[in-house]
Enzyme design. Structure first.
Site, short mmCIF file in Angstrom:
data_model
loop_
_atom_site.label_atom_id
_atom_site.label_comp_id
_atom_site.label_asym_id
_atom_site.label_seq_id
_atom_site.Cartn_x
_atom_site.Cartn_y
_atom_site.Cartn_z
N LEU A 105 75.26 29.72 39.79
CA LEU A 105 75.56 28.42 39.20
C LEU A 105 76.87 28.50 38.43
CD1 LEU A 105 72.03 27.40 37.85
CD2 LEU A 105 73.00 27.07 40.13
N GLY B 18 70.48 35.94 35.26
CA GLY B 18 70.57 34.76 34.41
C GLY B 18 70.65 33.47 35.19
N ASP B 19 71.71 33.30 36.00
CA ASP B 19 71.87 32.07 36.78
C ASP B 19 72.07 32.39 38.26
OD1 ASP B 19 74.34 33.21 36.45
OD2 ASP B 19 75.42 31.31 36.22
N GLU B 20 71.51 33.50 38.70
CA GLU B 20 71.64 33.92 40.09
C GLU B 20 70.30 33.83 40.82
OE1 GLU B 20 75.35 37.08 39.65
OE2 GLU B 20 73.42 37.75 40.40
#
Length: 358
Positions: free
Chosen positions: A221, A262-264
């Site tokens: 993201l 985290g955002d993967e």
């Protein structure tokens, strides 16, 4: 840094839960040893009322949710201590214990195994130790653990079985929760890296056997840290949960989406036909992801579009092994991220890009 603190917090919670469980198990083992000693003395004809044994035994049963039972094997008569009635969903004295009643309360899927264990104990004298489910009159399901052994008369004939039973429902729930934490992301409920690698390994084995392809898509993201910094972690969590929900909507039953950082996120797509053009296949997959993730997400009083970067690697075209495939997809994702917002890259040196599908 945020992911590091989240991981640290999860580790601390796990350590506390494990410590509590270990302490609880030690207490229960000590109580079980005491009960078995008292049962042995009872079976040998000793008076368990000496030194207040009976009162102490009854009080400890209540607090530890452990009860005693004995069953006259030639009859249907079954004795339950007061604590056992509640374990089977009854009030004390509400029913008359019998072996037939006991069997009817055991979960249908567990009855044959419990019965086989009891017969083995009767025939061999081995200790009886079984975990099984019981179904309460209102449909509630509880887990019990039952241990016991045979009692013989002066002619060495088996006359009864005696033992203890305790409610282990909370222990089962705690173990299940720890198992879940070890395999699934606590925020989104998605599989974690451990499960991702297990499923990817299985997918590659199936692809080798069926001569099909497996596509691996790394998703990152864009601007997620800025959202966390500006709006707080609650807003960041909302973005992650929404992303996970949207990704699950485009998957088939055989596919997997996991959160690995985290955002993967990572998507595994199985059973892709070997004859299709690789670039067309990658473009089709990434278009679906871009379209699904393109609607804005409400954050505070705003509607925010969250950009993504995608990296695609395909088995067996780009790599013959799981580790290599993961590495290539990861590199492709970072190449897409360096190229701008809402881009994708196909591994193996094939650089393709695509703007956000509106």
């Amino acid at each position: 840094m945020t992911q590091l603190w989240i991981s640290f917090a999860i580790v601390i919670v796990l350590m506390v839960v494990i410590a509590v469980l270990i302490r609880r198990v030690r207490e229960l083992r000590q109580q079980l040893a005491e009960y078995r000693e008292l049962l042995t003395r009872a079976a040998e004809g000793q008076n368990i009322r000496q030194d207040g044994d009976a009162d102490r035994f009854k009080r400890s049963q209540y607090f530890a949710r452990i009860g005693t039972w004995d069953w006259e094997v030639d009859t249907d008569r079954l004795y339950w201590s007061d604590a056992i009635f509640g374990m089977f969903g009854f009030k004390i004295g509400e029913v008359t214990p019998s072996y037939a009643l006991f069997c009817s309360c055991v979960h249908p899927d567990d009855r044959a195994r419990v019965r086989a264990g009891e017969l083995r104990c009767l025939e061999t004298g081995e200790n009886h130790d079984e975990e099984y489910r019981v179904v309460w009159p209102d449909g509630t399901i509880r887990w019990l653990r039952e241990t016991g052994n045979v009692v013989r008369n002066d002619h060495d004939a088996v006359i009864k079985m005696m033992g203890v039973v305790r409610d282990i429902t909370e222990e089962k729930a705690s173990a299940s929760y720890l198992q879940h934490l070890a395999h699934f992301d606590p925020l989104t409920g998605l599989p974690n890296r451990l499960v991702l690698e297990e499923r990817l390994s299985e997918a590659l084995e199936h692809a080798r056997a069926t001569e099909t392809r497996v596509a691996l898509v790394f998703i990152d993201l864009n601007g997620f840290k800025a959202i966390n910094d500006r709006y707080g972690h609650a807003a960041g969590d909302r973005v992650l949960i929404t992303t996970a929900t949207r990704l699950k909507r485009i998957l088939r039953v055989s596919d997997t989406v996991a959160r690995i950082g985290g955002d993967e996120f990572v998507v595994i797509l199985q059973g892709l036909a070997p004859g299709l053009n690789l670039q067309d296949e990658a473009r089709s997959i990434c278009q679906k992801i871009f379209i699904e993730l393109s609607p804005p997400i409400p954050i505070g009083n705003e509607q925010r579009h969250i950009g993504t970067s995608l990296g695609v690697a395909v088995f067996p075209d780009h790599a013959p092994t799981m580790d290599r495939l993961l590495h290539i997809a990861d590199l492709a994702m970072y190449e897409a991220k360096r190229s701008g917002n809402n881009q994708y890259r196909l591994g193996g040196g094939q650089a393709l890009s695509h703007g956000r599908a509106d």
